[in-house]
Design an enzyme around this catalytic site. Structure first.
Site, PDB file in Angstrom:
ATOM      1  N   LYS A   1      34.947  30.438  47.587  1.00 55.77           N
ATOM      2  CA  LYS A   1      35.210  29.163  46.907  1.00 55.77           C
ATOM      3  C   LYS A   1      35.779  28.071  47.823  1.00 55.77           C
ATOM      4  O   LYS A   1      35.548  26.896  47.595  1.00 55.77           O
ATOM      5  CB  LYS A   1      36.187  29.382  45.742  1.00 55.77           C
TER       6      LYS A   1
ATOM      7  N   ALA B   1      42.736  30.499  40.056  1.00 55.00           N
ATOM      8  CA  ALA B   1      42.575  30.065  38.663  1.00 55.00           C
ATOM      9  C   ALA B   1      43.692  29.092  38.301  1.00 55.00           C
ATOM     10  O   ALA B   1      43.472  28.071  37.639  1.00 55.00           O
ATOM     11  CB  ALA B   1      42.595  31.268  37.730  1.00 55.00           C
TER      12      ALA B   1
ATOM     13  N   VAL C   1      43.931  33.938  30.847  1.00 51.87           N
ATOM     14  CA  VAL C   1      42.621  33.715  31.477  1.00 51.87           C
ATOM     15  C   VAL C   1      41.841  35.024  31.600  1.00 51.87           C
ATOM     16  O   VAL C   1      40.662  35.004  31.957  1.00 51.87           O
ATOM     17  CB  VAL C   1      42.747  33.075  32.877  1.00 51.87           C
TER      18      VAL C   1
HETATM   19  P1  NDP Z   1      44.251  35.108  42.830  1.00 51.05           P
HETATM   20  O1  NDP Z   1      44.290  36.395  43.577  1.00 51.05           O
HETATM   21  O2  NDP Z   1      43.872  33.857  43.544  1.00 51.05           O
HETATM   22  O3  NDP Z   1      45.724  34.836  42.186  1.00 51.05           O
HETATM   23  C1  NDP Z   1      46.421  35.838  41.476  1.00 51.05           C
HETATM   24  C2  NDP Z   1      47.808  35.308  41.080  1.00 51.05           C
HETATM   25  O4  NDP Z   1      48.450  36.307  40.281  1.00 51.05           O
HETATM   26  C3  NDP Z   1      48.724  35.051  42.271  1.00 51.05           C
HETATM   27  O5  NDP Z   1      49.546  33.934  41.984  1.00 51.05           O
HETATM   28  C4  NDP Z   1      49.571  36.330  42.321  1.00 51.05           C
HETATM   29  O6  NDP Z   1      50.850  36.122  42.857  1.00 51.05           O
HETATM   30  C5  NDP Z   1      49.714  36.631  40.844  1.00 51.05           C
HETATM   31  N1  NDP Z   1      50.010  38.041  40.582  1.00 51.05           N
HETATM   32  C6  NDP Z   1      49.193  39.113  40.770  1.00 51.05           C
HETATM   33  N2  NDP Z   1      49.826  40.257  40.406  1.00 51.05           N
HETATM   34  C7  NDP Z   1      51.064  39.890  39.979  1.00 51.05           C
HETATM   35  C8  NDP Z   1      52.190  40.613  39.488  1.00 51.05           C
HETATM   36  N3  NDP Z   1      52.166  41.946  39.344  1.00 51.05           N
HETATM   37  N4  NDP Z   1      53.311  39.923  39.140  1.00 51.05           N
HETATM   38  C9  NDP Z   1      53.351  38.569  39.267  1.00 51.05           C
HETATM   39  N5  NDP Z   1      52.322  37.835  39.742  1.00 51.05           N
HETATM   40  C10 NDP Z   1      51.189  38.482  40.094  1.00 51.05           C
HETATM   41  O7  NDP Z   1      43.312  35.375  41.590  1.00 51.05           O
HETATM   42  P2  NDP Z   1      42.509  34.286  40.707  1.00 51.05           P
HETATM   43  O8  NDP Z   1      43.407  33.140  40.431  1.00 51.05           O
HETATM   44  O9  NDP Z   1      41.179  34.022  41.323  1.00 51.05           O
HETATM   45  O10 NDP Z   1      42.253  35.126  39.375  1.00 51.05           O
HETATM   46  C11 NDP Z   1      43.322  35.435  38.499  1.00 51.05           C
HETATM   47  C12 NDP Z   1      42.754  35.904  37.172  1.00 51.05           C
HETATM   48  O11 NDP Z   1      42.022  34.845  36.586  1.00 51.05           O
HETATM   49  C13 NDP Z   1      41.768  37.088  37.295  1.00 51.05           C
HETATM   50  O12 NDP Z   1      42.106  38.035  36.297  1.00 51.05           O
HETATM   51  C14 NDP Z   1      40.422  36.476  36.968  1.00 51.05           C
HETATM   52  O13 NDP Z   1      39.582  37.392  36.295  1.00 51.05           O
HETATM   53  C15 NDP Z   1      40.829  35.350  36.028  1.00 51.05           C
HETATM   54  N6  NDP Z   1      39.848  34.256  35.958  1.00 51.05           N
HETATM   55  C16 NDP Z   1      39.319  33.992  34.740  1.00 51.05           C
HETATM   56  C17 NDP Z   1      38.396  32.989  34.590  1.00 51.05           C
HETATM   57  C18 NDP Z   1      37.831  32.728  33.236  1.00 51.05           C
HETATM   58  O14 NDP Z   1      36.862  31.978  33.172  1.00 51.05           O
HETATM   59  N7  NDP Z   1      38.379  33.276  32.171  1.00 51.05           N
HETATM   60  C19 NDP Z   1      37.958  32.151  35.737  1.00 51.05           C
HETATM   61  C20 NDP Z   1      38.617  32.490  36.987  1.00 51.05           C
HETATM   62  C21 NDP Z   1      39.521  33.523  37.071  1.00 51.05           C
HETATM   63  P3  NDP Z   1      51.157  36.151  44.459  1.00 51.05           P
HETATM   64  O15 NDP Z   1      50.854  34.776  44.975  1.00 51.05           O
HETATM   65  O16 NDP Z   1      52.605  36.483  44.496  1.00 51.05           O
HETATM   66  O17 NDP Z   1      50.291  37.221  45.044  1.00 51.05           O
END
Ligand code: NDP
Length: 286
Positions: A71, A135, A227
């Site tokens: 992306k 996201a 999401v």
């Molecule tokens: P990223 O990997 O870019 O971001 C994940 C985020 O979640 C980070 O901020 C991370 O924190 C945080 N995180 C992960 N695990 C934990 C935890 N145990 N405790 C606290 N924070 C946590 O992923 P995306 O943003 O690309 O995707 C996130 C979700 O969004 C996915 O489930 C994806 O399927 C969904 N999504 C849904 C869409 C839809 O159309 N419905 C479209 C796009 C995405 P840290 O920075 O600390 O690692």
């Protein structure tokens, strides 16, 4: 006149890509409209992205979705990038027009549409985002562009992503932004109108997981969104519903971002209910 066997090509480039379900939504939508479009789910390794993007022109494709890890990287291969996608620094949809590649980001727009469909107003509201990944970036920028007054961004401290996104919102949009260090069970401030889980906590197969939040601080006047598309009725939403909050699941975002992308490619508006049904059937949640 002879039969035309040629199909218009669209699809998604990603790595990994095998379990991306968008083809199910896309083919249901295209069949419903009766248009000869084919959605390809394509494994593209990071080092091949440039060649793959040139192939869009060579194969006369209408466009492509980009997912992990392309992306951000894709921006350098595009001729034009929409303003909001430039701010996010990420593109999830490319369309081809007059031989040039145009980049857009429809994730956040899909989210905003799913709120509007439920009659939620964004102007003047305070929203809190759990997570600061891809996201979250898309949702935060679009909430700010849609007139949200203030964004609270909660993220774990180690990655530094929470601070980066907070600065981005402050510098590039009119909304106020505040970073909340998420290293404890999070109480939701009572000023919050819209609470969104943008993390992947609760995504299949970890459906027994929920964000570390004090759910007793969720109040009935809040709109609580997730999401997570699979399975969409997450524990996070169930806990919020128990406190009387209105809940909005991640299928609306998924379907609406796809509708916006498909409009760039086909010029047509696909029917949300056909797409939602196809996805629910695929996930066995009819
Ligand atoms: P990223 O990997 O870019 O971001 C994940 C985020 O979640 C980070 O901020 C991370 O924190 C945080 N995180 C992960 N695990 C934990 C935890 N145990 N405790 C606290 N924070 C946590 O992923 P995306 O943003 O690309 O995707 C996130 C979700 O969004 C996915 O489930 C994806 O399927 C969904 N999504 C849904 C869409 C839809 O159309 N419905 C479209 C796009 C995405 P840290 O920075 O600390 O690692």
């Amino acid at each position: 006149m002879g039969t035309c066997y040629r199909e218009e090509l669209v699809g998604v480039f990603g790595c990994p890509i095998d379990e991306n379900p968008t083809v199910v939504v896309a083919q249901a939508a295209f069949e419903d409209l009766g248009i000869p479009y084919r959605y390809l789910t394509v494994l593209v390794y990071p080092e091949d992205l440039g060649t793959a993007m040139s192939a869009l022109k060579a194969l006369n494709m209408k466009g492509i979705h980009l997912t992990i890890p392309h992306k951000v990287e894709v921006l350098k291969y595009l001729d034009h990038v929409a303003c909001d996608a430039q701010i996010m620094g990420a593109v999830n949809t490319v369309y081809v027009k007059d031989g040039e590649l145009y980049g857009e980001n429809t994730d956040g727009k899909g989210f905003i549409t799913s709120l509007k469909e439920e009659g939620i107003t964004i102007e003047g509201k305070t929203a809190m985002l759990l997570g600061a990944g891809g996201a979250s970036r898309a949702i935060a920028v679009e909430l700010a562009n849609a007139g949200a007054k203030k964004l609270l961004i909660a993220n774990r401290p180690a990655s530094g992503r929470g601070e980066v996104l907070t600065d981005l919102i402050r510098e590039k949009t009119k909304a106020e932004a505040e970073y909340i260090c998420w290293d404890h069970t999070l109480a939701i401030p009572q000023e919050v109108d819209i609470l969104v889980n943008t993390t992947n906590i609760g995504l299949y197969p970890d459906t027994d997981q929920k964000p570390d939040v004090d759910y007793n601080t969720v109040s009935p006047r809040m709109t609580v969104c997730d999401v997570i598309p699979n399975h969409p009725h997450t524990l996070f939403l169930k806990e919020a519903e128990k406190r009387g909050a209105k809940s909005i699941d991640g299928l609306g975002m998924l379907v609406n971002q796809a509708i916006i992308s498909f409009r760039f490619w086909t010029g047509r508006t696909c029917r949300a209910e056909v797409m939602r049904k196809a996805l629910s059937r695929e996930y066995g949640i009819e």
